[in-house]
Design a protein around this motif. Sequence first.
Motif, PDB file in Angstrom:
ATOM      1  N   ALA A  38       9.208  17.234  21.925  1.00 29.68           N
ATOM      2  CA  ALA A  38      10.486  16.794  21.351  1.00 29.68           C
ATOM      3  C   ALA A  38      10.786  17.568  20.071  1.00 29.68           C
ATOM      4  N   ALA A  39       9.738  17.816  19.274  1.00 27.67           N
ATOM      5  CA  ALA A  39       9.942  18.548  18.022  1.00 27.67           C
ATOM      6  C   ALA A  39      10.493  19.950  18.317  1.00 27.67           C
ATOM      7  N   ARG A  40       9.923  20.573  19.333  1.00 29.75           N
ATOM      8  CA  ARG A  40      10.374  21.913  19.698  1.00 29.75           C
ATOM      9  C   ARG A  40      11.799  21.880  20.262  1.00 29.75           C
ATOM     10  N   ALA A  41      12.107  20.833  21.003  1.00 29.86           N
ATOM     11  CA  ALA A  41      13.479  20.708  21.531  1.00 29.86           C
ATOM     12  C   ALA A  41      14.478  20.581  20.377  1.00 29.86           C
ATOM     13  N   ILE A  42      14.109  19.821  19.347  1.00 30.90           N
ATOM     14  CA  ILE A  42      14.995  19.675  18.179  1.00 30.90           C
ATOM     15  C   ILE A  42      15.129  21.021  17.471  1.00 30.90           C
ATOM     16  N   HIS A  43      14.005  21.692  17.295  1.00 31.74           N
ATOM     17  CA  HIS A  43      14.025  23.037  16.698  1.00 31.74           C
ATOM     18  C   HIS A  43      14.965  23.961  17.472  1.00 31.74           C
ATOM     19  N   ASP A  44      14.846  23.951  18.796  1.00 32.09           N
ATOM     20  CA  ASP A  44      15.630  24.866  19.621  1.00 32.09           C
ATOM     21  C   ASP A  44      17.128  24.561  19.520  1.00 32.09           C
ATOM     22  N   ALA A  97      15.259  14.127  20.317  1.00 34.99           N
ATOM     23  CA  ALA A  97      16.142  15.292  20.411  1.00 34.99           C
ATOM     24  C   ALA A  97      17.589  14.849  20.616  1.00 34.99           C
ATOM     25  N   ALA A  98      17.797  13.762  21.365  1.00 34.26           N
ATOM     26  CA  ALA A  98      19.168  13.280  21.584  1.00 34.26           C
ATOM     27  C   ALA A  98      19.800  12.841  20.263  1.00 34.26           C
ATOM     28  N   ARG A  99      19.008  12.168  19.427  1.00 33.38           N
ATOM     29  CA  ARG A  99      19.537  11.736  18.142  1.00 33.38           C
ATOM     30  C   ARG A  99      19.823  12.945  17.237  1.00 33.38           C
ATOM     31  N   ALA A 112      18.679  22.936  17.099  1.00 32.87           N
ATOM     32  CA  ALA A 112      19.151  23.201  15.737  1.00 32.87           C
ATOM     33  C   ALA A 112      19.352  24.703  15.547  1.00 32.87           C
ATOM     34  N   GLN A 113      18.414  25.477  16.073  1.00 32.49           N
ATOM     35  CA  GLN A 113      18.514  26.931  15.939  1.00 32.49           C
ATOM     36  C   GLN A 113      19.767  27.463  16.642  1.00 32.49           C
ATOM     37  N   ARG A 114      20.033  26.921  17.834  1.00 35.19           N
ATOM     38  CA  ARG A 114      21.246  27.343  18.571  1.00 35.19           C
ATOM     39  C   ARG A 114      22.512  27.024  17.789  1.00 35.19           C
ATOM     40  N   GLN A 115      22.478  25.936  17.019  1.00 33.75           N
ATOM     41  CA  GLN A 115      23.684  25.511  16.292  1.00 33.75           C
ATOM     42  C   GLN A 115      23.682  25.965  14.842  1.00 33.75           C
ATOM     43  N   GLY A 116      22.674  26.758  14.455  1.00 33.80           N
ATOM     44  CA  GLY A 116      22.639  27.283  13.092  1.00 33.80           C
ATOM     45  C   GLY A 116      22.285  26.241  12.044  1.00 33.80           C
ATOM     46  N   VAL A 117      21.564  25.191  12.440  1.00 31.44           N
ATOM     47  CA  VAL A 117      21.161  24.152  11.499  1.00 31.44           C
ATOM     48  C   VAL A 117      19.724  24.412  11.060  1.00 31.44           C
ATOM     49  N   PRO A 118      19.500  24.579   9.743  1.00 31.59           N
ATOM     50  CA  PRO A 118      18.126  24.825   9.284  1.00 31.59           C
ATOM     51  C   PRO A 118      17.245  23.586   9.467  1.00 31.59           C
ATOM     52  N   VAL A 119      15.981  23.809   9.789  1.00 36.81           N
ATOM     53  CA  VAL A 119      15.026  22.710   9.890  1.00 36.81           C
ATOM     54  C   VAL A 119      13.794  23.033   9.046  1.00 36.81           C
ATOM     55  N   TRP A 120      13.073  21.985   8.693  1.00 34.41           N
ATOM     56  CA  TRP A 120      11.786  22.145   8.017  1.00 34.41           C
ATOM     57  C   TRP A 120      10.856  21.057   8.506  1.00 34.41           C
ATOM     58  N   CYS A 121       9.569  21.269   8.283  1.00 34.09           N
ATOM     59  CA  CYS A 121       8.576  20.339   8.795  1.00 34.09           C
ATOM     60  C   CYS A 121       8.212  19.319   7.728  1.00 34.09           C
ATOM     61  N   GLY A 122       8.455  18.058   8.020  1.00 28.21           N
ATOM     62  CA  GLY A 122       8.116  16.986   7.094  1.00 28.21           C
ATOM     63  C   GLY A 122       6.662  16.579   7.239  1.00 28.21           C
ATOM     64  N   GLY A 123       6.229  15.702   6.344  1.00 34.42           N
ATOM     65  CA  GLY A 123       4.849  15.215   6.385  1.00 34.42           C
ATOM     66  C   GLY A 123       4.813  13.713   6.201  1.00 34.42           C
ATOM     67  N   MET A 124       3.691  13.118   6.555  1.00 31.33           N
ATOM     68  CA  MET A 124       3.492  11.674   6.420  1.00 31.33           C
ATOM     69  C   MET A 124       2.119  11.420   5.795  1.00 31.33           C
ATOM     70  N   LEU A 125       1.759  12.218   4.777  1.00 28.46           N
ATOM     71  CA  LEU A 125       0.460  12.058   4.115  1.00 28.46           C
ATOM     72  C   LEU A 125      -0.670  12.140   5.140  1.00 28.46           C
ATOM     73  N   GLU A 126      -0.590  13.155   6.009  1.00 24.63           N
ATOM     74  CA  GLU A 126      -1.577  13.311   7.067  1.00 24.63           C
ATOM     75  C   GLU A 126      -2.922  13.808   6.541  1.00 24.63           C
TER      76      GLU A 126
END
Length: 377
Positions: free
Chosen positions: A275-281, A248-250, A283-297
């Motif tokens: 941490a994922a939710r912290a990044i989401h939160d 989230a810091a990065r 980004a949302q506060r700053q108006g930055v769109p996010v999407w969920c990536g994958g790693m061939l799970e």
Amino acid sequence: MTTITHLVLREIGLSLREPFRTSSGLTHYRRILLVEAYDADGALGWGECVAEESPAYSPETVDTARSAITAWVAPAVLGRPFAGPEEVGAALERSFRGHPMAKAAVEMAAWDLAAQEAGVPLARLLGGTRERVEVGISLGIQGSPAALARRAAAAAAEGYRRVKVKVAPGEDVAFAAAAREAVGEGFPLSLDANAAYSLEDLGVLQRLDALRPAMIEQPLAADDLSGHARLQASLQSPICLDESVTSAARAADVIAFGAGRIINIKPGRVGGHGAARAIHDLAQRQGVPVWCGGMLESGIGRAHNVALASLPGFTLPGDLSPSRRYWKRDVVHPEWVMAGGCLALPLDRPGIGVEVDREFLEDLTVRREELRPGNRP
Ligand code: OSB
Ligand code: MG
């Protein structure tokens, strides 16, 4: 209150239906580490480690993750009461540095376990509000621009809401142009370089920019935020960061420095759902769109990603392709299926919402160990 009494750490092998090539290498077989987290009542939470066989995408590998889980993650969580799953990631962060993929595998299993104990869908425990999530496909580098164009057109026709194309030096402008031509002007087409370029490649990157991609993902090295900030200033298209965002810091740095305008969140890369939710939160506060990536799970990791992607700030389609895009047979029931370009959240069942096919898993297992408090390696 959740206490994990023991963990089962298992490595399975799964062959991809077709090889997946990126600027950092070729994958046709996935070694996947799975985590089972048990409480004293026998309730079970599943986690999946996204580390790959070689340290091409990030420094972690299947083997370093197994070692870190055994030596450091397990002793930090086993037998310790946690008021809630959000505390597990925080305890791991205090406990030792790095190894976010190893931490995430156990942290995410703890979230599933907590959701199972509470009898609620993981998506809702995380704060997700959607009933379905939009799906984009990630296409590996193909043998020729024409072959890529065929794949891109087929994906758009299948209903995918976005097509992402891998690019690498020498396999970029002609490939991306063919994909653009195939999907048409207005269709969301994105490009993912997996850190293969440098600022010396500005000319090529500007030619990619001219194709009006929805975003250019991770053009430069993971640790090069200032380079990304300079590049972003000379491009029209938004840069999306993936490999660079390990915490989230990065993510906060990315936004503060203008190193990108979109963030790819993979819970398995950043230390887990907390941490994922912290990044989401943020980004949302700053108006930055996010999407969920994958790693061939496998279907287990996918379930976690789908649950996370149901949060309201995930406004762009995720790399959440259905099971059959990757595997002849997935390890979960029901398999993930796409309808109308979306995956439906399995909200009628607690936790990750899919059942793991135990028998099939046994067939795929190449290594299995039980971790209990006190039995340190
Ligand atoms: O960069 O997003 C990436 C797969 C493995 C490692 C890194 C990446 C990817 C993908 C595939 O793009 C996404 C998927 O799981 O469909
Ligand atoms: Mg990527």
